[in-house]
Design an enzyme around this catalytic site. Structure first.
Site, short mmCIF file in Angstrom:
data_model
loop_
_atom_site.label_atom_id
_atom_site.label_comp_id
_atom_site.label_asym_id
_atom_site.label_seq_id
_atom_site.Cartn_x
_atom_site.Cartn_y
_atom_site.Cartn_z
N TYR A 1 -1.41 -0.68 10.67
CA TYR A 1 -1.69 -1.29 9.36
C TYR A 1 -0.50 -1.07 8.41
O TYR A 1 -0.01 -2.00 7.77
CB TYR A 1 -2.97 -0.68 8.77
CG TYR A 1 -3.18 -1.03 7.32
CD1 TYR A 1 -3.55 -2.31 6.93
CD2 TYR A 1 -2.98 -0.07 6.31
CE1 TYR A 1 -3.71 -2.64 5.59
CE2 TYR A 1 -3.15 -0.39 4.97
CZ TYR A 1 -3.51 -1.67 4.62
OH TYR A 1 -3.67 -1.99 3.29
N SER B 1 0.84 -1.20 0.00
CA SER B 1 0.00 0.00 0.00
C SER B 1 0.87 1.24 0.00
O SER B 1 1.97 1.25 0.59
CB SER B 1 -0.86 -0.02 1.27
OG SER B 1 -1.51 1.22 1.44
N LYS C 1 2.29 -3.80 6.67
CA LYS C 1 2.66 -3.93 5.25
C LYS C 1 4.17 -3.78 5.08
O LYS C 1 4.80 -4.52 4.32
CB LYS C 1 1.93 -2.87 4.42
CG LYS C 1 0.42 -3.07 4.32
CD LYS C 1 0.07 -4.30 3.52
CE LYS C 1 -1.42 -4.53 3.38
NZ LYS C 1 -1.77 -5.81 2.76
P1 NAD Z 1 -11.03 -6.87 1.16
O1 NAD Z 1 -11.24 -6.88 2.62
O2 NAD Z 1 -12.19 -6.62 0.28
O3 NAD Z 1 -10.34 -8.24 0.69
C1 NAD Z 1 -9.54 -9.02 1.54
C2 NAD Z 1 -10.07 -10.44 1.47
O4 NAD Z 1 -9.24 -11.28 2.29
C3 NAD Z 1 -11.50 -10.57 2.01
O5 NAD Z 1 -12.26 -11.31 1.08
C4 NAD Z 1 -11.34 -11.32 3.33
O6 NAD Z 1 -12.46 -12.14 3.60
C5 NAD Z 1 -10.07 -12.13 3.07
N1 NAD Z 1 -9.30 -12.45 4.25
C6 NAD Z 1 -8.95 -11.62 5.27
N2 NAD Z 1 -8.19 -12.29 6.16
C7 NAD Z 1 -8.05 -13.56 5.69
C8 NAD Z 1 -7.37 -14.73 6.16
N3 NAD Z 1 -6.69 -14.71 7.31
N4 NAD Z 1 -7.44 -15.85 5.42
C9 NAD Z 1 -8.14 -15.88 4.26
N5 NAD Z 1 -8.81 -14.82 3.78
C10 NAD Z 1 -8.76 -13.67 4.48
O7 NAD Z 1 -9.86 -5.82 0.86
P2 NAD Z 1 -9.33 -5.25 -0.52
O8 NAD Z 1 -9.66 -3.82 -0.59
O9 NAD Z 1 -9.69 -6.15 -1.63
O10 NAD Z 1 -7.75 -5.34 -0.25
C11 NAD Z 1 -6.99 -6.43 -0.68
C12 NAD Z 1 -5.55 -6.23 -0.23
O11 NAD Z 1 -5.07 -4.99 -0.76
C13 NAD Z 1 -5.38 -6.13 1.28
O12 NAD Z 1 -4.18 -6.80 1.63
C14 NAD Z 1 -5.25 -4.64 1.54
O13 NAD Z 1 -4.50 -4.38 2.69
C15 NAD Z 1 -4.54 -4.20 0.28
N6 NAD Z 1 -4.79 -2.77 -0.04
C16 NAD Z 1 -6.07 -2.33 -0.16
C17 NAD Z 1 -6.30 -0.99 -0.45
C18 NAD Z 1 -7.71 -0.43 -0.53
O14 NAD Z 1 -7.87 0.79 -0.41
N7 NAD Z 1 -8.73 -1.24 -0.75
C19 NAD Z 1 -5.22 -0.13 -0.65
C20 NAD Z 1 -3.93 -0.63 -0.55
C21 NAD Z 1 -3.72 -1.97 -0.24
C1 WQD Z 2 -9.57 10.00 0.83
C2 WQD Z 2 -9.77 11.50 1.09
C3 WQD Z 2 -10.05 12.04 3.42
C4 WQD Z 2 -13.87 9.93 3.92
C5 WQD Z 2 -7.03 4.91 2.91
C6 WQD Z 2 -6.02 4.21 3.77
C7 WQD Z 2 -4.87 3.71 2.94
C8 WQD Z 2 -5.36 2.86 1.78
C9 WQD Z 2 -6.45 3.53 1.00
C10 WQD Z 2 -5.22 0.53 2.33
C11 WQD Z 2 -9.01 12.02 2.31
C12 WQD Z 2 -11.31 12.34 2.64
C13 WQD Z 2 -12.69 10.46 3.42
C14 WQD Z 2 -14.92 10.81 4.28
C15 WQD Z 2 -13.56 12.67 3.58
N1 WQD Z 2 -5.88 1.61 2.22
N2 WQD Z 2 -12.54 11.80 3.24
N3 WQD Z 2 -14.74 12.16 4.09
O1 WQD Z 2 -7.20 7.98 3.66
O2 WQD Z 2 -6.27 8.29 1.33
O3 WQD Z 2 -6.42 6.02 2.27
O4 WQD Z 2 -7.48 4.00 1.88
O5 WQD Z 2 -4.06 0.33 2.14
O6 WQD Z 2 -4.04 3.01 3.78
O7 WQD Z 2 -5.56 5.13 4.75
O8 WQD Z 2 -8.49 7.18 1.62
O9 WQD Z 2 -10.84 7.23 0.93
O10 WQD Z 2 -10.31 7.25 3.41
O11 WQD Z 2 -9.83 9.28 2.02
O12 WQD Z 2 -13.46 13.88 3.43
O13 WQD Z 2 -15.98 10.38 4.75
O14 WQD Z 2 -11.15 11.72 1.40
O15 WQD Z 2 -9.81 13.01 4.39
O16 WQD Z 2 -8.59 13.32 2.01
P1 WQD Z 2 -7.05 7.49 2.30
P2 WQD Z 2 -9.95 7.66 2.03
#
Ligand code: NAD
Ligand code: WQD
Length: 343
Positions: A153, A129, A157
């Site tokens: 978190y 991330s 990572k």
């Molecule tokens: P998500 O929660 O939709 O998907 C994660 C999946 O993993 C879910 O289906 C959950 O049921 C499964 N899971 C969780 N723990 C598990 C375990 N111990 N064993 C088996 N399955 C398990 O999340 P997402 O948004 O699809 O994110 C996927 C990956 O990408 C995550 O590792 C997250 O940290 C990373 N990521 C997400 C974002 C984002 O904003 N969505 C941003 C950066 C990184």
């Molecule tokens: C985006 C912008 C908020 C909600 C997060 C995690 C990051 C990654 C992606 C996993 C910001 C603003 C938000 C609301 C708002 N996840 N906001 N009102 O914070 O960039 O990233 O998701 O890896 O680790 O921190 O994304 O969508 O929460 O916020 O004004 O109700 O929207 O302040 O500027 P963020 P976000």
């Protein structure tokens, strides 16, 4: 060169990014084998992947830390590589429940890596991330920026990235791709799969679409006094299907090349909260009422990627613009107003 029909283990493949990536994998000729404990997803996602692609991926309800269960899956399927999405992603909860986050993300990944090692699976793509960069000082953020996460978190990572680097140092014939996502949003164009957060969404996009559809009254904008063009936070939103295509490109490289690479997956474009509200109103034809409140603790003013390494190394560039992100998120929201089920 590994044949394209190869089976690929996809941990967390029923989740938001995993389900979209399974669609892209199938369409690129790979066969996903999904392992997911369904802690944050719904089994209907598997049927929806089938509805889009005409192919039903193998699915096992199994935790990545269940070495016996995972071992049985890997006896049935000879997977050429793993794409590892499974884990917890809620930043706020990681602050209040750090042990849970470290157990699920770090210990879960260690257990998975041990199982993969014992089965001789040497190729891995890991979901990292942009959060590992913390409050980076210079924009856009290149992969060489310092790793300085600011919450458990992000630390989980960064720890996993370090473990993977150490693994490759010990065994240079491994092929590992670390993908640092910026802000994934949107949905598959069909509206069959999309983001389905449980409870009140933490993230901007699902909150905005729930306001537009009438599930919530007002969006709270967290601060309009940042040093940005309109005072609201600026982020690099990337369409989830572009992200999925980035995984296929990264997989192809990691199947053919030993060693570890880390790349950003973003667009290189920053959009403010007010930009998102406007774009969503246009896409949905609905108003998105909002009120400005105080800053959310831990937020940075601006974050966007330098996407040039992914372009050079993987020949990957995000293609879908903000209007399409909003249209596809809205299509998913309208077709599935309460997500996959009435939970
Ligand atoms: P998500 O929660 O939709 O998907 C994660 C999946 O993993 C879910 O289906 C959950 O049921 C499964 N899971 C969780 N723990 C598990 C375990 N111990 N064993 C088996 N399955 C398990 O999340 P997402 O948004 O699809 O994110 C996927 C990956 O990408 C995550 O590792 C997250 O940290 C990373 N990521 C997400 C974002 C984002 O904003 N969505 C941003 C950066 C990184
Ligand atoms: C985006 C912008 C908020 C909600 C997060 C995690 C990051 C990654 C992606 C996993 C910001 C603003 C938000 C609301 C708002 N996840 N906001 N009102 O914070 O960039 O990233 O998701 O890896 O680790 O921190 O994304 O969508 O929460 O916020 O004004 O109700 O929207 O302040 O500027 P963020 P976000």
């Amino acid at each position: 060169m590994i044949k394209k029909t190869a089976e690929i283990l996809v941990t967390g493949g029923a989740g938001y990014i995993g389900s979209h990536t399974c669609v892209a994998l199938i369409q690129a000729g790979f066969m996903p084998v999904i392992v997911d404990n369904l802690s944050n997803s719904h089994p209907l996602a598997i049927s929806r992947i089938e509805a889009i692609t005409g192919t039903r991926p193998a699915f096992y309800k199994c935790d990545i830390a269940d070495a016996t269960g995972l071992g049985t899956v890997l006896e049935r399927h000879s997977c050429a590589a793993t794409i590892h999405f499974a884990g917890l992603k809620a930043v706020g909860r990681s602050v209040s429940e750090p042990l849970e986050t470290y157990r699920e993300n770090v210990c879960g990944t260690l257990s998975l890596l041990q199982t993969l090692k014992s089965r001789g699976i040497k190729r891995l793509i890991f979901s990292s991330s942009a959060t590992v960069y913390g409050g980076a000082e210079h924009m856009p953020i290149p992969e060489t920026a310092s790793i300085q996460p600011t919450n458990p978190y992000g630390h989980s990572k960064a720890m996993i990235e370090q473990i993977l680097q150490d693994l490759v140092t010990a065994a240079p014939d491994l092929g590992i791709g670390v993908l640092r996502y910026f802000n994934p949003v949107g949905a598959h164009v069909s509206g069959e799969i999309g983001e389905d957060p449980q409870g009140i969404p933490d993230n901007l996009f699902p909150f905005v679409s729930q306001v537009a559809v009438g599930r919530r009254e007002t969006l709270q904008v967290f601060g309009n006094d940042y040093d940005t063009k309109d005072g609201t936070g600026v982020r690099d939103y990337i369409h989830v299907m572009d992200l999925a295509d980035g995984h296929v490109a990264a997989l192809q490289r990691c199947l053919d090349t030993d060693g570890l690479f880390a790349v950003n997956l973003g667009t290189g474009q920053g959009s403010s909260v007010l930009d998102i509200i406007k774009a969503f109103e246009i896409a949905s034809g609905r108003p998105v009422p909002y009120e400005v409140v105080g800053r959310r603790p831990g937020d940075v003013a601006t974050s966007f990627a330098d996407p040039s390494k992914a372009s050079e190394m993987l020949n990957f560039k995000a293609k879908r613009d903000l209007a399409q992100m909003c249209r596809d998120a809205w299509n998913w929201q309208q077709r599935n107003p309460t997500g996959y089920a009435n939970r």
